[in-house]
Enzyme design. Structure first.
Site, PDB file in Angstrom:
ATOM      1  N   GLU A 134      -5.759 -10.821  -1.943  1.00 40.59           N
ATOM      2  CA  GLU A 134      -6.577 -10.722  -0.723  1.00 40.59           C
ATOM      3  C   GLU A 134      -8.066 -10.695  -1.066  1.00 40.59           C
ATOM      4  OE1 GLU A 134      -5.262  -7.530   1.861  1.00 40.59           O
ATOM      5  OE2 GLU A 134      -3.170  -7.840   1.327  1.00 40.59           O
ATOM      6  N   HIS A 193     -10.250  -6.480  -2.341  1.00 44.91           N
ATOM      7  CA  HIS A 193     -11.340  -6.442  -1.359  1.00 44.91           C
ATOM      8  C   HIS A 193     -12.484  -5.713  -2.051  1.00 44.91           C
ATOM      9  CE1 HIS A 193      -8.756  -7.924   1.769  1.00 44.91           C
ATOM     10  NE2 HIS A 193      -7.861  -6.989   1.508  1.00 44.91           N
ATOM     11  N   GLU A 198       0.785  -1.244   0.000  1.00 47.80           N
ATOM     12  CA  GLU A 198       0.000   0.000   0.000  1.00 47.80           C
ATOM     13  C   GLU A 198       0.818   1.298   0.000  1.00 47.80           C
ATOM     14  OE1 GLU A 198      -2.664  -0.491   3.331  1.00 47.80           O
ATOM     15  OE2 GLU A 198      -3.741  -2.128   2.378  1.00 47.80           O
ATOM     16  N   ASP A 239     -11.886 -10.928  -1.245  1.00 50.79           N
ATOM     17  CA  ASP A 239     -13.148 -11.196  -0.547  1.00 50.79           C
ATOM     18  C   ASP A 239     -14.224 -10.300  -1.143  1.00 50.79           C
ATOM     19  OD1 ASP A 239     -12.369  -8.790   0.760  1.00 50.79           O
ATOM     20  OD2 ASP A 239     -11.892  -9.810   2.638  1.00 50.79           O
ATOM     21  N   ASN A 247       2.203  -4.657  -3.363  1.00 50.11           N
ATOM     22  CA  ASN A 247       0.817  -5.071  -3.121  1.00 50.11           C
ATOM     23  C   ASN A 247      -0.024  -3.833  -2.836  1.00 50.11           C
ATOM     24  OD1 ASN A 247      -0.948  -7.377  -2.757  1.00 50.11           O
ATOM     25  ND2 ASN A 247      -0.988  -6.912  -0.564  1.00 50.11           N
TER      26      ASN A 247
HETATM   27  C1  XIL Z   1      -5.780  -7.310   8.128  1.00 52.93           C
HETATM   28  C2  XIL Z   1      -6.030  -8.586   8.912  1.00 52.93           C
HETATM   29  O1  XIL Z   1      -6.928  -9.395   8.172  1.00 52.93           O
HETATM   30  C3  XIL Z   1      -6.602  -8.248  10.269  1.00 52.93           C
HETATM   31  O2  XIL Z   1      -6.713  -9.415  11.067  1.00 52.93           O
HETATM   32  C4  XIL Z   1      -5.703  -7.239  10.980  1.00 52.93           C
HETATM   33  O3  XIL Z   1      -6.300  -6.852  12.198  1.00 52.93           O
HETATM   34  C5  XIL Z   1      -5.481  -6.017  10.103  1.00 52.93           C
HETATM   35  O4  XIL Z   1      -4.953  -6.423   8.849  1.00 52.93           O
HETATM   36  N1  XIL Z   1      -4.849  -5.203   3.588  1.00 52.93           N
HETATM   37  C6  XIL Z   1      -3.764  -5.976   3.933  1.00 52.93           C
HETATM   38  C7  XIL Z   1      -3.879  -6.953   5.031  1.00 52.93           C
HETATM   39  O5  XIL Z   1      -2.725  -5.919   3.247  1.00 52.93           O
HETATM   40  O6  XIL Z   1      -2.665  -7.154   5.711  1.00 52.93           O
HETATM   41  C8  XIL Z   1      -4.962  -6.584   6.004  1.00 52.93           C
HETATM   42  O7  XIL Z   1      -5.120  -7.643   6.919  1.00 52.93           O
HETATM   43  C9  XIL Z   1      -6.257  -6.292   5.265  1.00 52.93           C
HETATM   44  C10 XIL Z   1      -6.086  -5.134   4.316  1.00 52.93           C
END
Ligand code: XIL
Length: 376
Positions: A283, A254, A176, A285, A219
């Site tokens: 990631e 996401h 990020e 979802d 990422n």
């Molecule tokens: C999130 C985890 O899923 C949580 O358990 C934690 O509290 C915070 O981080 N982007 C990312 C991940 O790159 O590392 C994050 O994961 C979600 C958003």
């Protein structure tokens, strides 16, 4: 009397086992009450074997019991949801704690699964000492602090990447770094304020030195946003022209039921591929919410829509085979997802399996869309 108390304490503990779930909130362990996993449905990763490996982000608790069975059956890659982040692996300067991450890696190896490393450098989940200067004050942007921070970064990346060696085939090296809200397009994290973009270059260089065979990714979320995408493309171009060993772009993904459209994902992946970048979905979802709604239980019609959404996403990912080399879900099943805390506390059901580890329409959308219920 003493024995009575011990008995009472033991009964309470047995009746209400609590596990530390790694996100700071002990929750009742539910494993004992779960039904078994479905043995008569196709494996997700086997179904997609010709396209790419399919992963899940997990914590240690997901390796045991029915969760472990579900993980083994449907996924051939894992990511540590939290256990490789800085605050977990180097909570105290120079003291590395790999216990939880090692458990994940051992499980993966024992079950012939890949491991993605997540994440070496981020602006979140860092220990408080990291951005303190030699006097213990918050770092300000000075040449001394820059040198100190880059030295800490180098030591961290070298130690972590060397520890896992070839057990981790891919790393999210920098997470990020882009902020489309800034005029210069970079996230103004402590990393950036103190080192400029040097932290990015250092992290990739050192990761590559420590594990020359590992595939190294930047990422980012929201990569289909045109301004954000343009900024990330520009950064990637610049890194490449400087000879930085970047292998690809991780698209967090996401998403929700509508946004972004699959066509925007296709366009985005093509744009990075045209620069010679590999792409991974890191990631995935699908939230059932678009704004500040809140449901106390999952509306059946939305779960069906989610099934069609997953169908469309995987149609798109599979067409991009060759340009997308892996897809990872951000969790295993709906009993544990970061979206129940983010962006606010509310129930959510973003994954392929429900809280009882049973296949949802989302699962069928990925594995065999003909089995999806009719949309309503
Ligand atoms: C999130 C985890 O899923 C949580 O358990 C934690 O509290 C915070 O981080 N982007 C990312 C991940 O790159 O590392 C994050 O994961 C979600 C958003």
């Amino acid at each position: 009397m003493r024995w009575g108390r011990i008995l009472l304490v033991s009964l309470v503990c047995l009746g209400f086992p609590h596990i530390d779930d790694g996100i700071g909130v002990p929750r009742p362990a539910q494993t004992a009450t779960l039904p078994g996993i479905q043995s008569n449905i196709p494996s997700v990763y086997a179904t997609l074997a010709a396209d790419f490996p399919v992963g899940a982000a997990v914590w240690r608790g997901a390796l045991r019991g029915p969760h472990g069975e579900l993980l083994k059956k449907h996924f051939n890659s894992i990511t540590a949801e939290n256990d490789m982040k800085w605050e977990h692996v180097e909570p105290v300067e120079g003291e590395f704690t790999f216990g939880a991450a090692d458990e994940l890696v051992s499980f993966a190896k024992a079950n012939h699964m890949l491991v993605r490393g997540h994440t070496l450098v981020w602006h979140e989940q860092n220990p408080s000492w990291l951005f303190k200067d030699a006097q213990g004050r918050e770092m300000t942007p000075t040449p001394e602090n820059k040198a100190l921070l880059l030295q800490r970064l180098e030591r961290h990346v070298r130690a972590v990447v060397s520890h896992f060696g070839t057990d981790v085939y891919a790393w999210d090296v920098v997470n990020e770094p882009i902020d489309p809200g800034q005029p210069d397009g970079f996230r103004h994290s402590a990393w950036y304020r103190i080192t400029g973009t040097d932290y990015i270059v250092t992290a990739f260089r050192v990761a590559h030195e420590a594990a020359p065979a590992a595939k190294l990714y930047i990422n980012e979320y929201g990569t289909t946003n045109p301004r954000k995408r343009a900024l990330l493309l520009k950064l990637v171009r610049k890194l490449k022209s400087r000879g930085v060993p970047i292998y690809g772009v991780g698209h967090q993904m996401h998403v929700n039921l509508d946004y972004p459209r699959a066509s925007a994902i296709t366009k985005t992946v093509h744009m990075f591929a045209a620069l010679g970048m590999d792409n991974q979905i890191t990631e995935l979802d699908v939230s059932v919410y678009r704004n500040d709604q809140q449901y106390s239980s999952a509306p059946a019609a939305l779960l069906v829509r989610q099934g069609y959404r997953y169908r469309d996403l995987f149609k798109c990912f599979r067409k991009l085979r060759g340009s997308i080399s892996a897809v990872t879900f951000w969790g295993l099943a709906d009993d544990r997802t970061w979206l129940t805390h983010y962006p606010v506390d509310r129930p959510n059901w973003p994954l392929l399996f429900d809280a009882e580890l049973q296949a949802k329409p989302a699962y069928w959308g990925v594995v065999n869309p003909r089995r999806l219920p009719r949309p309503n």
